[in-house]
Design an enzyme around this catalytic site. Structure first.
Site, PDB file in Angstrom:
ATOM      1  N   HIS A  24      73.799  27.936  18.586  1.00 20.23           N
ATOM      2  CA  HIS A  24      73.150  27.167  17.513  1.00 20.23           C
ATOM      3  C   HIS A  24      73.204  27.837  16.124  1.00 20.23           C
ATOM      4  CE1 HIS A  24      69.407  29.374  18.248  1.00 20.23           C
ATOM      5  NE2 HIS A  24      69.048  28.679  19.286  1.00 20.23           N
ATOM      6  N   HIS A  78      59.801  29.229  28.805  1.00 20.64           N
ATOM      7  CA  HIS A  78      60.297  28.644  27.548  1.00 20.64           C
ATOM      8  C   HIS A  78      61.172  27.431  27.857  1.00 20.64           C
ATOM      9  CE1 HIS A  78      61.887  28.241  23.609  1.00 20.64           C
ATOM     10  NE2 HIS A  78      62.859  29.135  23.663  1.00 20.64           N
ATOM     11  N   GLU A  80      63.462  25.887  25.970  1.00 20.81           N
ATOM     12  CA  GLU A  80      64.819  25.742  25.426  1.00 20.81           C
ATOM     13  C   GLU A  80      65.847  25.785  26.562  1.00 20.81           C
ATOM     14  OE1 GLU A  80      65.787  28.218  22.013  1.00 20.81           O
ATOM     15  OE2 GLU A  80      67.409  26.852  21.466  1.00 20.81           O
ATOM     16  N   ASP A  82      68.730  26.867  27.244  1.00 21.10           N
ATOM     17  CA  ASP A  82      69.454  28.026  27.775  1.00 21.10           C
ATOM     18  C   ASP A  82      68.658  28.685  28.907  1.00 21.10           C
ATOM     19  OD1 ASP A  82      67.745  28.558  25.596  1.00 21.10           O
ATOM     20  OD2 ASP A  82      68.673  30.492  25.185  1.00 21.10           O
ATOM     21  N   HIS A 145      59.793  31.794  21.072  1.00 19.16           N
ATOM     22  CA  HIS A 145      60.541  31.256  19.963  1.00 19.16           C
ATOM     23  C   HIS A 145      60.182  29.817  19.575  1.00 19.16           C
ATOM     24  CE1 HIS A 145      64.895  29.486  19.387  1.00 19.16           C
ATOM     25  NE2 HIS A 145      64.383  29.735  18.224  1.00 19.16           N
ATOM     26  N   ASP A 164      62.544  35.096  25.286  1.00 18.82           N
ATOM     27  CA  ASP A 164      63.418  35.361  24.128  1.00 18.82           C
ATOM     28  C   ASP A 164      63.085  36.675  23.400  1.00 18.82           C
ATOM     29  OD1 ASP A 164      65.193  33.249  24.221  1.00 18.82           O
ATOM     30  OD2 ASP A 164      64.048  31.960  22.877  1.00 18.82           O
ATOM     31  N   TYR A 192      69.979  39.367  16.582  1.00 15.87           N
ATOM     32  CA  TYR A 192      69.199  38.347  17.297  1.00 15.87           C
ATOM     33  C   TYR A 192      67.878  38.088  16.569  1.00 15.87           C
ATOM     34  CZ  TYR A 192      66.871  36.358  21.461  1.00 15.87           C
ATOM     35  OH  TYR A 192      66.197  35.564  22.344  1.00 15.87           O
ATOM     36  N   HIS A 223      67.665  37.344  27.498  1.00 15.53           N
ATOM     37  CA  HIS A 223      69.045  37.510  27.028  1.00 15.53           C
ATOM     38  C   HIS A 223      69.370  39.005  26.955  1.00 15.53           C
ATOM     39  CE1 HIS A 223      69.534  33.340  25.741  1.00 15.53           C
ATOM     40  NE2 HIS A 223      68.408  33.419  25.064  1.00 15.53           N
TER      41      HIS A 223
HETATM   42 FE1  FEO Z   1      64.703  29.952  22.528  1.00 15.11          FE
HETATM   43 FE2  FEO Z   1      66.947  31.761  24.485  1.00 15.11          FE
HETATM   44  O1  FEO Z   1      66.009  30.269  23.845  1.00 15.11           O
END
Ligand code: FEO
Length: 393
Positions: A24, A78, A80, A82, A145, A164, A192, A223
């Site tokens: 993104h 979370h 999102e 991913d 996030h 995140d 990041y 991540h």
């Molecule tokens: Fe806010 Fe790794 O997603």
């Protein structure tokens, strides 16, 4: 790679995305990972999942440890995608599993996946869930996030699963920080932070206040690599970033049409260097805006230059300024500069955009017609030097 036991009975079962180069709006030259963790206790628990196209990789790792139908809880820290992309698959294979998430998490997951049959368990901040010999403690960390974000802490294992937060986009054969090395991890953690977490410094500070109270010897984000050797190093660095603390450095970002703006950029650089300030110079045709954000994260002064095109700034400069507006870095010193043939709106627009960030602007806009001459370059150099002295003060 097989599942990796990161603590007794707790396994990394995520997926490595070696090929990801764009996330993104952010370039990811080292790829990334989506980390999911399986906890084997009286109640079998999966914390987070992976991006949808790597679901089979996660599933094969889970199957090395347990039959997925035996999973009792799936924690979604979370929404999102991913991290939630593997939820539809795992919730189908684990029909008895409760889906544990925050109130905003439930709302988001319902909106994205539209599954009426998921058995949600909504948890408050601070709520605990006993899964046998271990306890899962959930702490909401909104905007680190998204509004739904929460972290899961396992006190018996001294393990924090912060999703995140503390992440880095690194695909690697090693799962732990010391297997990759501080320099690479610090750089990727900074990139990041600058591109994802920067707008939420106040929330990060609140999250750090909580984290520093916990007894932790491992931080396993969603991540990149797992922190076990560099926790003491990364926590104070995160605090500095959250407080917008910068170093006595300058960053010059510019685009140019016929090298006039470039000449001004280099004259400013010479002046700053004469004042003893280290300078990074980034050309918007060769550096991606997300790479530049890593430099911006720690730089006190940001100098942005554009020529005038079609009565405005160049679109590359506009894109950079739009990106900054969203990421909201604070406590910087700004300077706008540029060149023009007639009109001269480009650099003026840059100055307006910098003013809107709330940064200090102690020096006037530098806006030079056609090709800057020696005298004008000397004046630009002098302005750079003056800015350098302000930074050093
Ligand atoms: Fe806010 Fe790794 O997603």
């Amino acid at each position: 790679m097989k599942a990796v036991e990161i603590k007794p009975g707790i396994y990394w079962v995520g997926a490595i995305d070696w090929n990801l180069r764009y996330f993104h709006g952010y370039v990811t030259p080292r790829g990334t990972t989506y980390n999911a963790y399986l906890i084997v206790d009286d109640k079998i628990t999966l914390v987070d999942t992976v991006k949808h196209y790597l679901f089979d990789e996660m599933l094969s790792r889970i199957k090395e440890i347990v039959d997925p139908s035996q999973i009792d809880y799936v924690v979604s820290n979370h929404v999102e995608m991913d991290h939630s992309g593997g939820l539809p698959g795992i919730m189908t294979l684990a029909p008895k599993a409760k889906l544990v998430t925050s109130p905003q998490g439930k709302k988001g997951l319902q909106r994205y996946y539209k599954k009426d049959d998921w058995d949600f368990m909504v948890v408050k901040s601070g709520e605990e869930l006993k899964i046998g010999s271990r306890t899962l403690k959930f702490v909401h960390v909104p905007m680190v996030h998204w509004p739904d974000s929460m972290v899961t802490y396992i006190p018996e294992a001294k393990l924090l699963l912060p999703n995140d937060a503390f992440g880095q986009h690194i695909a690697s054969a090693g799962r732990f920080d010391d297997q990759v090395g501080w320099d690479i991890i610090q750089e990727e953690a900074a990139t990041y932070y600058a591109n994802i977490v920067l707008p939420y410094g106040d929330n990060v500070n609140k999250a750090l206040d909580v984290v520093t109270q916990l007894d932790i010897d491992m931080i396993a984000p969603s991540h990149g690599v797992i922190w076990r050797s560099y926790i003491e190093k990364i926590l104070p660095v995160y605090r500095k970033w959250a407080n917008n603390e910068t170093e006595k450095k300058a960053l010059i970002v510019y685009d140019t049409m016929w090298n006039s703006t470039k000449r001004i950029a280099l004259a400013l650089r010479d002046g700053l260097e004469e004042a003893g300030v280290p300078v990074t110079v980034r050309f918007l045709q060769t550096s991606h805006i997300s790479e530049i954000m890593t430099d911006l994260l720690t730089s006190r002064a940001i100098l942005i230059g554009s020529p005038t095109l079609n009565n405005g700034m160049l679109p590359t400069v506009s894109a950079f300024l739009t990106y900054i507006k969203g990421l909201r870095p604070k406590k910087r010193i700004g300077l706008a500069f540029g060149s023009y043939g007639w009109g001269g709106q480009g650099a003026k627009e840059v100055a307006e955009a910098i003013k809107d960030t709330g940064w200090e602007m102690p020096l006037d806009l530098i806006n030079i017609q056609y090709l800057p001459g020696d005298h004008e370059l000397d004046m630009a150099k002098e302005a750079g030097k003056k800015l350098g002295e302000i930074i050093q003060a």
